[in-house]
Design a protein around this motif. Structure first.
Motif, PDB file in Angstrom:
ATOM      1  N   TYR A 158       0.825  -1.209   0.000  1.00 41.11           N
ATOM      2  CA  TYR A 158       0.000   0.000   0.000  1.00 41.11           C
ATOM      3  C   TYR A 158       0.850   1.247   0.000  1.00 41.11           C
ATOM      4  O   TYR A 158       2.034   1.221   0.333  1.00 41.11           O
ATOM      5  CB  TYR A 158      -0.961   0.011   1.199  1.00 41.11           C
ATOM      6  CG  TYR A 158      -0.274  -0.006   2.556  1.00 41.11           C
ATOM      7  CD1 TYR A 158       0.133  -1.202   3.133  1.00 41.11           C
ATOM      8  CD2 TYR A 158      -0.038   1.185   3.241  1.00 41.11           C
ATOM      9  CE1 TYR A 158       0.755  -1.213   4.369  1.00 41.11           C
ATOM     10  CE2 TYR A 158       0.585   1.176   4.478  1.00 41.11           C
ATOM     11  CZ  TYR A 158       0.987  -0.019   5.043  1.00 41.11           C
ATOM     12  OH  TYR A 158       1.607  -0.038   6.256  1.00 41.11           O
ATOM     13  N   ASP A 159       0.170   2.308  -0.382  1.00 45.04           N
ATOM     14  CA  ASP A 159       0.802   3.611  -0.449  1.00 45.04           C
ATOM     15  C   ASP A 159       0.383   4.343   0.819  1.00 45.04           C
ATOM     16  O   ASP A 159      -0.798   4.394   1.126  1.00 45.04           O
ATOM     17  CB  ASP A 159       0.249   4.305  -1.696  1.00 45.04           C
ATOM     18  CG  ASP A 159       0.875   5.649  -1.932  1.00 45.04           C
ATOM     19  OD1 ASP A 159       2.071   5.783  -1.668  1.00 45.04           O
ATOM     20  OD2 ASP A 159       0.159   6.561  -2.380  1.00 45.04           O
ATOM     21  N   SER A 160       1.338   4.865   1.587  1.00 47.73           N
ATOM     22  CA  SER A 160       0.918   5.535   2.820  1.00 47.73           C
ATOM     23  C   SER A 160       1.303   7.004   2.808  1.00 47.73           C
ATOM     24  O   SER A 160       2.298   7.392   2.187  1.00 47.73           O
ATOM     25  CB  SER A 160       1.509   4.833   4.037  1.00 47.73           C
ATOM     26  OG  SER A 160       2.784   5.345   4.322  1.00 47.73           O
ATOM     27  N   HIS A 161       0.481   7.808   3.445  1.00 44.66           N
ATOM     28  CA  HIS A 161       0.735   9.240   3.509  1.00 44.66           C
ATOM     29  C   HIS A 161       0.601   9.726   4.944  1.00 44.66           C
ATOM     30  O   HIS A 161      -0.394   9.422   5.597  1.00 44.66           O
ATOM     31  CB  HIS A 161      -0.223   9.994   2.591  1.00 44.66           C
ATOM     32  CG  HIS A 161       0.018   9.658   1.157  1.00 44.66           C
ATOM     33  ND1 HIS A 161       0.827  10.418   0.358  1.00 44.66           N
ATOM     34  CD2 HIS A 161      -0.392   8.615   0.408  1.00 44.66           C
ATOM     35  CE1 HIS A 161       0.885   9.861  -0.835  1.00 44.66           C
ATOM     36  NE2 HIS A 161       0.156   8.761  -0.838  1.00 44.66           N
ATOM     37  N   ASP A 162       1.595  10.452   5.390  1.00 46.69           N
ATOM     38  CA  ASP A 162       1.615  10.951   6.766  1.00 46.69           C
ATOM     39  C   ASP A 162       0.910  12.311   6.836  1.00 46.69           C
ATOM     40  O   ASP A 162       1.421  13.297   6.320  1.00 46.69           O
ATOM     41  CB  ASP A 162       3.078  11.075   7.212  1.00 46.69           C
ATOM     42  CG  ASP A 162       3.197  11.568   8.652  1.00 46.69           C
ATOM     43  OD1 ASP A 162       2.155  11.732   9.318  1.00 46.69           O
ATOM     44  OD2 ASP A 162       4.338  11.779   9.095  1.00 46.69           O
TER      45      ASP A 162
END
Lengths: 147, 84
Positions: free
Chosen positions: A72-76
């Motif tokens: 998955y692609d994660s964004h903070d």
């Protein structure tokens, strides 16, 4: 005349200016998010990063993804206040973390946890061509039993 | 604004026609962390996301200051099944 002009024209002008400014700053984040969630099968908006989540709920989602071995692609969201508010507006959901599958908002931590427990998550992942590691493990266990 | 278990329970019960609501303040009283269990037939036929959206809508104002919120949403049937 000059004063009159200023009084009548200026408010209109400054109003449109304000509106156009706002849409200028609003549009990119919405478009950015749109692009992010549509270009990746699974996207997680979270506090912190997968290796160092900075909130228990975000950590729970990371652990679930790990169990299923989901790429998955994660964004903070803590790295950008724009994103933090933008994502809430985008999905009309008040809390972080937020999970998207195939461009669609699926839910936050509670929903992911319940989908994980009910087996629904395995099905949702299957729909986008991701085979959960838990399913793989289950299948090999069955094969062992058949031997 | 600090919200209490009692306040949230009353609001959720009323707005969602709930037959059972449990609210737990997990914040040691600072009012920013709650978990709730809501049993209502308003959830009937609704997927999980729709149920949670319903609850979020009821607490739209409150959720601005409650930053950790865990919810369980059951129909009466599901609740009875869980109890037995």
């Amino acid at each position: 005349m000059n004063t009159l002009l200023r009084r009548t024209i200026f408010p209109i002008y400054s109003n449109t200016l304000k509106i156009s400014c706002r849409s200028l700053t609003d549009a990119p984040i919405k478009e950015q998010i749109d692009k992010i969630v549509k270009n990746n099968k699974v996207v997680v908006f979270m506090k912190g990063v997968p290796d160092a989540p900075r909130c228990g709920f975000s950590n729970a989602v990371v652990q679930i993804m790990r169990m299923h071995a989901v790429p998955y692609d994660s964004h903070d969201v803590l790295s950008s206040e724009d994103l933090r508010q933008g994502i809430k507006d985008y999905s009309n959901w008040p809390t972080i973390p937020q999970v998207f599958i195939n461009g669609e908002f699926v839910g936050g931590c509670d929903i992911m946890l319940q989908m994980h427990q009910s087996g629904e998550l395995i099905e949702e992942l299957k729909k986008v061509g991701i085979k959960s590691a838990l399913l793989t493990a289950e299948e090999s266990k069955q094969k062992e039993a058949e031997k | 604004m600090v919200y209490t278990e009692g306040y949230l329970k009353e609001k959720l019960t009323k707005d969602l026609d709930a037959v059972h609501v449990e609210v737990t303040d997990d914040s040691d009283g600072c009012g920013a962390k709650f978990s709730v269990l809501i049993v209502s037939d308003k959830f009937q036929g609704k997927p999980l996301l729709a149920r949670h959206r319903l609850v979020n809508a009821v607490l739209q104002e409150e959720l601005k200051s409650i930053h950790a919120f865990t919810q369980k949403t059951l129909t009466v049937e599901q609740w009875n099944a869980q109890k037995s």
